[in-house]
Design a protein around this motif. Structure first.
Motif, PDB file in Angstrom:
ATOM      1  N   PRO A   1       0.788  -1.235   0.000  1.00 27.06           N
ATOM      2  CA  PRO A   1       0.000   0.000   0.000  1.00 27.06           C
ATOM      3  C   PRO A   1       0.810   1.269   0.000  1.00 27.06           C
ATOM      4  CG  PRO A   1       0.043  -0.978   2.196  1.00 27.06           C
ATOM      5  CD  PRO A   1       0.724  -1.934   1.273  1.00 27.06           C
ATOM      6  N   PHE A   2       2.133   1.174   0.007  1.00 29.54           N
ATOM      7  CA  PHE A   2       2.937   2.378   0.092  1.00 29.54           C
ATOM      8  C   PHE A   2       3.577   2.753  -1.243  1.00 29.54           C
ATOM      9  CE2 PHE A   2       1.858   2.648   4.229  1.00 29.54           C
ATOM     10  CZ  PHE A   2       2.324   1.632   5.041  1.00 29.54           C
ATOM     11  N   THR A   3       3.123   2.132  -2.325  1.00 29.25           N
ATOM     12  CA  THR A   3       3.606   2.518  -3.642  1.00 29.25           C
ATOM     13  C   THR A   3       3.060   3.892  -4.009  1.00 29.25           C
ATOM     14  OG1 THR A   3       3.591   0.202  -4.289  1.00 29.25           O
ATOM     15  CG2 THR A   3       3.670   1.845  -6.061  1.00 29.25           C
ATOM     16  N   THR A   4       3.878   4.751  -4.532  1.00 27.85           N
ATOM     17  CA  THR A   4       3.455   6.106  -4.892  1.00 27.85           C
ATOM     18  C   THR A   4       2.994   6.146  -6.345  1.00 27.85           C
ATOM     19  OG1 THR A   4       5.030   7.044  -3.346  1.00 27.85           O
ATOM     20  CG2 THR A   4       4.176   8.512  -5.042  1.00 27.85           C
TER      21      THR A   4
ATOM     22  N   SER B   1      -3.466  16.481   9.680  1.00 26.59           N
ATOM     23  CA  SER B   1      -2.053  16.296   9.348  1.00 26.59           C
ATOM     24  C   SER B   1      -1.556  14.911   9.733  1.00 26.59           C
ATOM     25  CB  SER B   1      -1.203  17.369  10.030  1.00 26.59           C
ATOM     26  OG  SER B   1      -1.320  17.283  11.439  1.00 26.59           O
ATOM     27  N   THR B   2      -2.015  14.388  10.874  1.00 30.68           N
ATOM     28  CA  THR B   2      -1.496  13.118  11.383  1.00 30.68           C
ATOM     29  C   THR B   2      -2.340  11.914  10.989  1.00 30.68           C
ATOM     30  OG1 THR B   2      -2.655  13.530  13.473  1.00 30.68           O
ATOM     31  CG2 THR B   2      -0.333  14.173  13.354  1.00 30.68           C
ATOM     32  N   CYS B   3      -3.545  12.141  10.467  1.00 33.57           N
ATOM     33  CA  CYS B   3      -4.422  11.022  10.081  1.00 33.57           C
ATOM     34  C   CYS B   3      -4.851  11.057   8.616  1.00 33.57           C
ATOM     35  CB  CYS B   3      -5.681  11.017  10.943  1.00 33.57           C
ATOM     36  SG  CYS B   3      -5.414  10.645  12.692  1.00 33.57           S
ATOM     37  N   GLY B   4      -4.847  12.242   8.002  1.00 41.18           N
ATOM     38  CA  GLY B   4      -5.391  12.388   6.656  1.00 41.18           C
ATOM     39  C   GLY B   4      -4.714  11.525   5.613  1.00 41.18           C
ATOM     40  N   GLY B   5      -3.449  11.150   5.848  1.00 46.28           N
ATOM     41  CA  GLY B   5      -2.743  10.309   4.887  1.00 46.28           C
ATOM     42  C   GLY B   5      -3.359   8.941   4.711  1.00 46.28           C
ATOM     43  N   ALA B   6      -4.268   8.555   5.608  1.00 43.03           N
ATOM     44  CA  ALA B   6      -4.950   7.260   5.470  1.00 43.03           C
ATOM     45  C   ALA B   6      -5.914   7.255   4.294  1.00 43.03           C
ATOM     46  CB  ALA B   6      -5.709   6.935   6.754  1.00 43.03           C
ATOM     47  N   VAL B   7      -6.449   8.433   3.932  1.00 42.84           N
ATOM     48  CA  VAL B   7      -7.486   8.496   2.899  1.00 42.84           C
ATOM     49  C   VAL B   7      -6.970   8.062   1.526  1.00 42.84           C
ATOM     50  CG1 VAL B   7      -9.113  10.002   1.699  1.00 42.84           C
ATOM     51  CG2 VAL B   7      -8.812  10.200   4.185  1.00 42.84           C
ATOM     52  N   PRO B   8      -5.827   8.570   1.044  1.00 44.26           N
ATOM     53  CA  PRO B   8      -5.363   8.070  -0.254  1.00 44.26           C
ATOM     54  C   PRO B   8      -5.051   6.584  -0.255  1.00 44.26           C
ATOM     55  CG  PRO B   8      -3.746   9.558   0.750  1.00 44.26           C
ATOM     56  CD  PRO B   8      -5.003   9.690   1.530  1.00 44.26           C
ATOM     57  N   PHE B   9      -4.599   6.040   0.900  1.00 41.11           N
ATOM     58  CA  PHE B   9      -4.386   4.593   0.961  1.00 41.11           C
ATOM     59  C   PHE B   9      -5.714   3.850   0.831  1.00 41.11           C
ATOM     60  CE2 PHE B   9      -0.363   5.645   3.321  1.00 41.11           C
ATOM     61  CZ  PHE B   9       0.477   5.134   2.341  1.00 41.11           C
ATOM     62  N   ALA B  10      -6.753   4.384   1.453  1.00 37.18           N
ATOM     63  CA  ALA B  10      -8.080   3.767   1.333  1.00 37.18           C
ATOM     64  C   ALA B  10      -8.553   3.801  -0.117  1.00 37.18           C
ATOM     65  CB  ALA B  10      -9.069   4.484   2.244  1.00 37.18           C
TER      66      ALA B  10
ATOM     67  N   PHE C   1       2.451  10.496   6.393  1.00 34.87           N
ATOM     68  CA  PHE C   1       2.749  11.926   6.469  1.00 34.87           C
ATOM     69  C   PHE C   1       3.053  12.488   5.094  1.00 34.87           C
ATOM     70  CE2 PHE C   1       4.201  12.148  11.197  1.00 34.87           C
ATOM     71  CZ  PHE C   1       2.908  11.867  11.575  1.00 34.87           C
ATOM     72  N   SER C   2       3.640  11.680   4.249  1.00 31.42           N
ATOM     73  CA  SER C   2       3.927  12.125   2.883  1.00 31.42           C
ATOM     74  C   SER C   2       2.647  12.260   2.068  1.00 31.42           C
ATOM     75  CB  SER C   2       4.884  11.135   2.212  1.00 31.42           C
ATOM     76  OG  SER C   2       5.052  11.451   0.856  1.00 31.42           O
ATOM     77  N   ARG C   3       1.748  11.313   2.214  1.00 31.30           N
ATOM     78  CA  ARG C   3       0.586  11.292   1.339  1.00 31.30           C
ATOM     79  C   ARG C   3      -0.500  12.287   1.733  1.00 31.30           C
ATOM     80  NH1 ARG C   3      -0.990   5.783  -1.488  1.00 31.30           N
ATOM     81  NH2 ARG C   3      -1.926   7.399  -2.803  1.00 31.30           N
ATOM     82  N   VAL C   4      -0.475  12.787   2.979  1.00 26.31           N
ATOM     83  CA  VAL C   4      -1.448  13.819   3.330  1.00 26.31           C
ATOM     84  C   VAL C   4      -1.168  15.105   2.568  1.00 26.31           C
ATOM     85  CG1 VAL C   4      -0.248  14.874   5.291  1.00 26.31           C
ATOM     86  CG2 VAL C   4      -2.744  14.800   5.268  1.00 26.31           C
ATOM     87  N   LYS C   5       0.041  15.241   2.047  1.00 23.38           N
ATOM     88  CA  LYS C   5       0.404  16.427   1.271  1.00 23.38           C
ATOM     89  C   LYS C   5       0.081  16.256  -0.209  1.00 23.38           C
ATOM     90  CE  LYS C   5       4.158  17.325   4.535  1.00 23.38           C
ATOM     91  NZ  LYS C   5       5.624  17.436   4.730  1.00 23.38           N
ATOM     92  N   GLU C   6      -0.439  15.086  -0.565  1.00 24.18           N
ATOM     93  CA  GLU C   6      -0.821  14.798  -1.938  1.00 24.18           C
ATOM     94  C   GLU C   6      -2.348  14.795  -2.041  1.00 24.18           C
ATOM     95  OE1 GLU C   6       0.997  11.043  -2.737  1.00 24.18           O
ATOM     96  OE2 GLU C   6       3.024  11.740  -2.282  1.00 24.18           O
ATOM     97  N   TRP C   7      -2.853  14.304  -3.170  1.00 24.98           N
ATOM     98  CA  TRP C   7      -4.286  14.172  -3.350  1.00 24.98           C
ATOM     99  C   TRP C   7      -4.870  13.292  -2.270  1.00 24.98           C
ATOM    100  CZ3 TRP C   7      -7.597  10.130  -3.873  1.00 24.98           C
ATOM    101  CH2 TRP C   7      -8.893  10.428  -4.325  1.00 24.98           C
ATOM    102  N   PRO C   8      -6.067  13.582  -1.695  1.00 27.17           N
ATOM    103  CA  PRO C   8      -6.957  14.669  -2.092  1.00 27.17           C
ATOM    104  C   PRO C   8      -6.838  15.942  -1.248  1.00 27.17           C
ATOM    105  CG  PRO C   8      -8.137  13.176  -0.661  1.00 27.17           C
ATOM    106  CD  PRO C   8      -6.740  12.631  -0.796  1.00 27.17           C
ATOM    107  N   PHE C   9      -5.934  15.988  -0.244  1.00 29.76           N
ATOM    108  CA  PHE C   9      -5.924  17.124   0.680  1.00 29.76           C
ATOM    109  C   PHE C   9      -4.880  18.185   0.333  1.00 29.76           C
ATOM    110  CE2 PHE C   9      -7.394  13.511   3.401  1.00 29.76           C
ATOM    111  CZ  PHE C   9      -8.716  13.904   3.440  1.00 29.76           C
ATOM    112  N   PHE C  10      -3.775  17.750  -0.275  1.00 20.34           N
ATOM    113  CA  PHE C  10      -2.703  18.697  -0.602  1.00 20.34           C
ATOM    114  C   PHE C  10      -2.411  19.604   0.600  1.00 20.34           C
ATOM    115  CE2 PHE C  10      -4.847  17.586  -4.547  1.00 20.34           C
ATOM    116  CZ  PHE C  10      -3.784  17.162  -5.330  1.00 20.34           C
ATOM    117  N   CYS C  11      -2.283  19.002   1.756  1.00 24.52           N
ATOM    118  CA  CYS C  11      -2.204  19.762   3.006  1.00 24.52           C
ATOM    119  C   CYS C  11      -0.905  20.561   3.088  1.00 24.52           C
ATOM    120  CB  CYS C  11      -2.292  18.816   4.202  1.00 24.52           C
ATOM    121  SG  CYS C  11      -2.302  19.656   5.793  1.00 24.52           S
TER     122      CYS C  11
END
Length: 563
Positions: free
Chosen positions: A26-29, A95-104, A379-389
Motif C-alpha cells: 500500500p505504500f507505492t506512490t 495532518s497526522t491522520c489524513g494520509g490514510a485516505v489516499p491509501f483507502a 505523512f507524505s501522502r497527506v500532502k498529496e491528493w486529495p488534501f494537498f495539506c
C-alpha cells in the motif's frame, strides 16, 4: 472558519492505471497523471494553525506531476464531505491522520469497489466546536450537495442535521459515546469505532472473572468527552447486569498535574484496591510515579487503565538516553520522555507498572503495514491528493513522533462506506447514493479486515468490538492476558483468558497470588476477626494473678498452722 472545496476526480472503474498500487504494497506512490482533467480549485483555504482568520484565495491544484490526481475520471459522480480537525487533537488531526485516505482510495480502486464512480471531496475544518460543526454540515448538504459526510469530531449536532436531511454519515475517532448508536435519534449515522458502553461491559466481564465486585474510579474531564461517557456507561452496564458491582469511591481530578494525581490516589487508598482509571491527557508514567510515591504499589493494588488509543503500554515519543522499545515499536510508558535531563526514575515507574492492567483496542500499528515506514508514508501522502495539506501542522510533521492514534479508523471509515454503498448500489443503481434506509440494512452484512482489525456491525449498527487486557508478565514484558469480545447480545461482552496458569502469567509479578477487591482486614485494617486472647487476654492474666496470689496465701496459711 475556513472553507476549501476540492473537486477531485477519481475513477474506480475497470480501466485502471498500471501504476495503481497493489493492495499487498500500500505504500507505492502513484505518479502518472491524466492530462485531460478538468480544472480544480480551492478557495477560502485555511491554515489550521492560525487563530481562525479566513484568507479568501483561489489556488489552482497542479494537474501534472506526482502531486496531481492519480486516477482517470469515471462517468458518475460521488461527492464526499470531509469535516476535519487539526489544532484540538493530534489524535484525529488532518495532518497526522489524513494520509490514510489516499491509501483507502488505493484499496477501493484495486478491489473495484464503486466501479465507474468519480470521487469529489469537499473539505472543511472544525476544531471540536459544535456550532461550527453544525454550520459546516448544513453548508455541505445545502450548498455542495454532498452524498456522504465523513466526521466531524463534534459529532452529535452534525448527526442530528444529517438525520434531518436524510444524509448518510460515517463517524470515526472519538465517536465512542454509546448514545450515538440510538437509531431513532441518529438513523443515518454509522460509527466505525467501538463505544464506551461496550467497553463498560467488557470491564465488568473482566472483573467478574476474578470475583471483583467493588472498585473505585479516577478520571479527568477530557475535551473529547471519552471519560465522561465511559463513567456513565460503566454505571449503565452495572445496573443492567445480575451480578452486583459496587462503586466504592469516585475521584474527578481537578487537573492532570502530578500533585492532583497523588492527592486523588491518597483519597482512593482508604476506599478501593481495584482502581479503574480514565486519564486521557495524563501521562501514564506520571500516574505510576504518583502511585509509587504514595506507597500504593504493593501486590494488593490493581490499576485498570481504560483507553481506546491502541498504544497499550507504549507512548508515541522517544527518549534520547535510551533505545528501549516495545514489540509494537512504541517507547515503554516507564521511560522518561518529558524531562531534560531525565529524572532517573524509570525503574520506579516500571515497578509501579507491574500493578497496571490496560484495557485497550487493537494496536495503533495499522494491520498489514510496515511499522518502520508507516509514519513517513502517511505523512507524505497527506500532502498529496486529495488534501494537498500545506498547513503549519503538515509542514512541521517531521517533528511529530507518530501518526494520529485514530488513523486506522479513518482508513476503515472510507472502506466501510465503500463496501456498504457498493452493496446498496447493486440493489438500487439509480437512487442508491441517497438511499440511507437500504444502506442501513445492507451495512449489517459488511465485514472486512481493515487497519483497525475486523470491521463488522452489530444488529443495532454499532461496531463489533474487541478489547485486550494487557499486563506485565514475569519477564517485564507487556502481554495480552485476556480478550474481551462481543457476546452477540445487546452490547454485552465476554471475557476469555489467554493463559493456562494465572499464577505464572497475569499474577506472576504478585508472587502468583490473585489480588482481592478488599484487603483481608478491610481498608482501615481493623476488620480482621479478633482472637480470643485479644478479646479476653486481660481477664485471663488477671485470673492467673489472682490464682497465684490465692495459692501463695494458702501456702502461707499452711506454714503458719504447722508452726
Amino acid at each position: 472558519m475556513m472553507l476549501f472545496i476540492i473537486l477531485l476526480w477519481m475513477r474506480t472503474g475497470q480501466a485502471q492505471l498500471d501504476t495503481t498500487p497493489a493492495i499487498t504494497n500500500p505504500f507505492t506512490t502513484v505518479t502518472s497523471i491524466p492530462s485531460t482533467l478538468a480544472m480544480t480549485t480551492a478557495f477560502g483555504v485555511t491554515d489550521a494553525a492560525t487563530t481562525g482568520a479566513t484568507t479568501p484565495t483561489t489556488t489552482r491544484i497542479p494537474l501534472t506531476g506526482a502531486a496531481g490526481y492519480p486516477y482517470p475520471p469515471g462517468s458518475k459522480n460521488l461527492r464526499i464531505g470531509f469535516i476535519a480537525t487539526e489544532t484540538s487533537s493530534r489524535d484525529i488531526g488532518l495532518s497526522t491522520c489524513g494520509g490514510a485516505v489516499p491509501f483507502a482510495m488505493d484499496y477501493i480502486v484495486e478491489n473495484q469497489l464503486l466501479n465507474d464512480y468519480t470521487f469529489e471531496f469537499v473539505v472543511n475544518y472544525t476544531d471540536c466546536d459544535e456550532q461550527s460543526a453544525a454550520g459546516i454540515t448544513v453548508e455541505m448538504i445545502t450548498d455542495h450537495d454532498v452524498d456522504v459526510i465523513i466526521g466531524p469530531p463534534s459529532i452529535i449536532p452534525s448527526a442530528m442535521l444529517t438525520a434531518f436531511y436524510s444524509k448518510i454519515q460515517i463517524a470515526w475517532g472519538y465517536s465512542t459515546a454509546a448514545r450515538l448508536t440510538d437509531v431513532v435519534r441518529f438513523p443515518t449515522l454509522t460509527s466505525v469505532t467501538a463505544n464506551t458502553l461496550q467497553m463498560g461491559y467488557g470491564l465488568l466481564a473482566f472483573m467478574n472473572l476474578y470475583g471483583w465486585g467493588q472498585f473505585g474510579i479516577m478520571y479527568v474531564d477530557d475535551p473529547s468527552g471519552f471519560c465522561d461517557s465511559l463513567l456513565t456507561d460503566v454505571d449503565t452496564a452495572a445496573s443492567n447486569l445480575d451480578t452486583n458491582f459496587t462503586l466504592t469511591y469516585q475521584v474527578k481530578l481537578a487537573s492532570i498535574s502530578y500533585s492532583d494525581l497523588k492527592a486523588g490516589l491518597t483519597k482512593m487508598k482508604a476506599k478501593a484496591r481495584i482502581i479503574v482509571m480514565c486519564l486521557e491527557g495524563v501521562t501514564k508514567r506520571q500516574m505510576l510515579l504518583a502511585a509509587y510515591d504514595n506507597n500504593m504499589t504493593t501486590p494488593d493494588y490493581v490499576y485498570i487503565m481504560m483507553t481506546m488509543r491502541g498504544t497499550g503500554f507504549g507512548v508515541q515519543a522517544t527518549a534520547n538516553y535510551t533505545t528501549e522499545v516495545l514489540e509494537n515499536g512504541f517507547t515503554p510508558i516507564w521511560v522518561d520522555v518529558s524531562n531534560q535531563p531525565p529524572d532517573g526514575r524509570d525503574d520506579q515507574a516500571k515497578q509501579a507498572a507491574t500493578r497496571l492492567l490496560v484495557i485497550d483496542t487493537a494496536s495503533l500499528v495499522a494491520i498489514g503495514t510496515d511499522p518502520l515506514t508507516f509514519k513517513q508514508e502517511v505523512f507524505s501522502r497527506v500532502k498529496e491528493w486529495p488534501f494537498f495539506c500545506d498547513t503549519m501542522q503538515c509542514q512541521l510533521l517531521y517533528n511529530v513522533t507518530g501518526a494520529g492514534n485514530f488513523i486506522s479508523y479513518l482508513y476503515d471509515a472510507f472502506l466501510f462506506y465503500a463496501y456498504a454503498m457498493n452493496a446498496t448500489l447493486a440493489q438500487d443503481p439509480v437512487g442508491g447514493l441517497r438511499n440511507w434506509t437500504l444502506f442501513n440494512e445492507l451495512k449489517l452484512g459488511v465485514e472486512f479486515t481493515g487497519w483497525s482489525g475486523v470491521v463488522a456491525m452489530t444488529q443495532n449498527g454499532s461496531r463489533i468490538p474487541r478489547f485486550f487486557v494487557t499486563g506485565i508478565d514475569g519477564t517485564g514484558t507487556p502481554v495480552n492476558f485476556v480478550n474481551l469480545t462481543y457476546a452477540f447480545d445487546g452490547e454485552l461482552m465476554d471475557a476469555t483468558v489467554l493463559y493456562d496458569d494465572a499464577a505464572t502469567s497475569i499474577w506472576a509479578t504478585r508472587n502468583g497470588i490473585q489480588p482481592t477487591d478488599e484487603p483481608t482486614c478491610g481498608f482501615s485494617g481493623k476488620a480482621c476477626p479478633i482472637s480470643m486472647w485479644a478479646q479476653s487476654g486481660g481477664y485471663i492474666i488477671a485470673a492467673i494473678v489472682v490464682a497465684v496470689l490465692l495459692v501463695i496465701i494458702l501456702i502461707l496459711i499452711a506454714i503458719y498452722a504447722v508452726r
